[in-house]
Design an enzyme around this catalytic site. Structure first.
Site, PDB file in Angstrom:
ATOM      1  N   SER A   1      88.226  51.289  48.877  1.00 31.47           N
ATOM      2  CA  SER A   1      87.624  50.352  49.765  1.00 31.47           C
ATOM      3  C   SER A   1      88.423  49.837  51.003  1.00 31.47           C
ATOM      4  CB  SER A   1      87.495  48.948  49.159  1.00 31.47           C
ATOM      5  OG  SER A   1      88.955  48.546  48.672  1.00 31.47           O
TER       6      SER A   1
ATOM      7  N   LYS B   1      93.513  44.914  56.416  1.00 27.27           N
ATOM      8  CA  LYS B   1      92.240  44.911  55.686  1.00 27.27           C
ATOM      9  C   LYS B   1      91.628  43.568  55.722  1.00 27.27           C
ATOM     10  CE  LYS B   1      90.292  46.514  50.979  1.00 27.27           C
ATOM     11  NZ  LYS B   1      90.692  47.282  49.996  1.00 27.27           N
TER      12      LYS B   1
ATOM     13  N   SER C   1      92.120  52.241  45.941  1.00 32.12           N
ATOM     14  CA  SER C   1      91.226  52.121  47.463  1.00 32.12           C
ATOM     15  C   SER C   1      92.290  52.104  48.468  1.00 32.12           C
ATOM     16  CB  SER C   1      90.733  50.674  47.277  1.00 32.12           C
ATOM     17  OG  SER C   1      89.774  50.319  46.368  1.00 32.12           O
TER      18      SER C   1
END
Length: 446
Positions: A147, A72, A171
């Site tokens: 996210s 990420k 997330s």
């Protein structure tokens, strides 16, 4: 689409049926085949090829030897841009990697690229950001969740066998659920957060997203451990990640959380019931369990995250407001309106909720809960996380796993959430493995 999981790829490499270079090339071809998904913001193709060649010419260095991963893009990587999905850091190249990537690399993992994230893990899916939002491989008109959207999309599409995300209010678990993956938010303190762009130092977690629960356990065997750069990791115990995985759930008591999501739709309820049957058939006992009201967790989570996020970025908000997306800026600025007394009250309430969760786990071993009220909704409609049951376990720091529990009539994945007491992560994963086994073999979305 690369068909490999981390576990099957590792076995094939050990048996000489697969090379790291061949796996990297398959993954790169899978990324090229579906550019519309926008799962990656940076692809480190040449360095991945070099690392794969080095892995193929050397004996195994660790449990992840030669296995490519996505990371990420709020997790710092030495020499590789870490933009956080924002114009603010569009050209930022860190001088040192996050502690978790140092651990993964030491275990033999190869960085394939940086995956798409909501801006600083808070900004939603607006179109005013420097990178397009990641799309759901099952249906690009449906929400991917965030996210850690790119990490889940990349795994679900077979672009990479595993990825790392972060989770402050859901997330990791929500994108994993809506993309049909397994995603673990570990017990807070098991995985170092050093070198990760912060959202909330009180609630931030980092953990794995993979196609199977077994692969999550494999990643955790490398991720977990103390780190002098993150004091929250110092007292975490060593856990048997893979040894417990096939131990089953016979004799365990699962609490079915009452009232956590009262309005899940019929298909999601069917998926929850199917997971319950799989656990019961494997020898578990299902009992009723009552949690504090969801609104209490939501209120504490909102106040803590907004306040702490504003404190991190307030100087940049004052001097470079145009560098943020509109939704990010609005959410961060809202934290500046929280009074100190409200923040302190939220921390106190969090302590009370942690104590309530500890009492709950004196009567049950694990919790089985819905995670979302429905399969993935229309794209752009789920940036506030309504109808989700993830926040309670971010607030308490409990280990929580999203696992696929079937398929809706729309062809989209159903999901459930398994939650355990602090440091009960291996048993949580074992329960997820039982549910996956009952579901049977499933294919990713090419």
């Amino acid at each position: 689409m690369s068909p490999w999981t981390l576990s099957t790829a590792a076995e094939a490499m050990q048996a000489g049926r697969l090379t790291a270079r061949a796996l990297v090339e398959e993954c790169l071809e899978s990324i090229d085949a579906r550019p519309e998904l926008a799962a990656f913001v940076t692809i480190t193709a040449e360095t991945a090829r070099c690392a794969a060649d080095a892995a193929d010419s050397a004996p195994g260095r660790g449990p992840l030897h030669g296995l490519p991963l996505g990371l990420k893009d709020i997790i710092e990587t030495e020499g590789v841009r870490t933009a956080g999905g924002s114009r603010l850091f569009l050209d930022r190249v860190p001088g040192r990697s996050a502690a978790l990537w140092e651990r993964l690399e030491a275990a033999g993992a190869i960085l394939l690229g940086k995956t798409t994230t909501w801006e600083f893990a808070i900004g939603g899916t607006r179109q005013d950001l420097p990178f397009p939002p990641a799309l759901n491989p099952w249906d690009v008109t449906r929400e991917t969740g965030g996210s850690s959207s790119g990490s889940a999309a990349a795994v679900a599409a077979g672009m990479v066998p595993g990825a790392i995300g972060t989770d402050t209010a859901g997330s990791i678990r929500v994108p994993a659920a809506w993309c049909g993956c397994a995603g673990l938010k570990p017990t807070q303190g098991l995985v170092s957060r050093a070198g990760i762009y912060p959202l909330s130092h009180t609630l931030d977690h980092a953990g794995p997203i993979a196609w199977t629960v077994r692969d999550c356990a494999l990643l955790m065997s490398a991720l977990a451990g103390p780190d002098p750069r993150d004091p929250t990791t110092r007292h975490a115990p060593a856990l048997d990640w893979l040894g417990r995985l096939d131990g089953g759930v016979s004799g365990l008591r699962f609490g079915i959380a009452e009232g956590l999501l009262d309005d899940i739709d019929a298909e999601m309820a069917d998926g929850l019931a199917a997971a319950g049957r799989a656990l019961s058939d494997a020898g578990a006992e299902l009992v009723s369990a009552a949690l504090p009201p969801l609104r209490d967790f939501d209120a504490a989570c909102n106040i803590i995250t907004r306040s702490e996020t504003f404190s991190y970025y307030r100087d940049a908000l004052a001097t470079r407001p145009e560098a943020f997306g509109e939704e990010t800026r609005a959410r961060m600025m809202a934290g500046g309106l929280v009074a100190a007394a409200e923040y302190i009250d939220a921390l106190r309430i969090r302590t009370e909720l942690i104590e309530a969760m500890e009492r709950l786990f004196t009567g049950v071993d694990l919790l089985l809960t819905p995670l979302a009220g429905s399969t993935a909704p229309e794209a752009g409609s789920a940036t506030s996380y309504a109808r989700l049951a993830t926040r309670p376990f971010s607030v308490t720091g409990s280990p929580a796993l999203s696992v696929c529990s079937g398929w809706g009539s729309d062809g989209l994945p159903l999901s459930v959430q398994i939650v355990g007491p602090a440091y009960g992560d291996p048993i949580v994963l074992a329960a997820g493995a039982v549910i996956e086994a009952a579901l049977g073999e499933r294919e990713r979305r090419a």
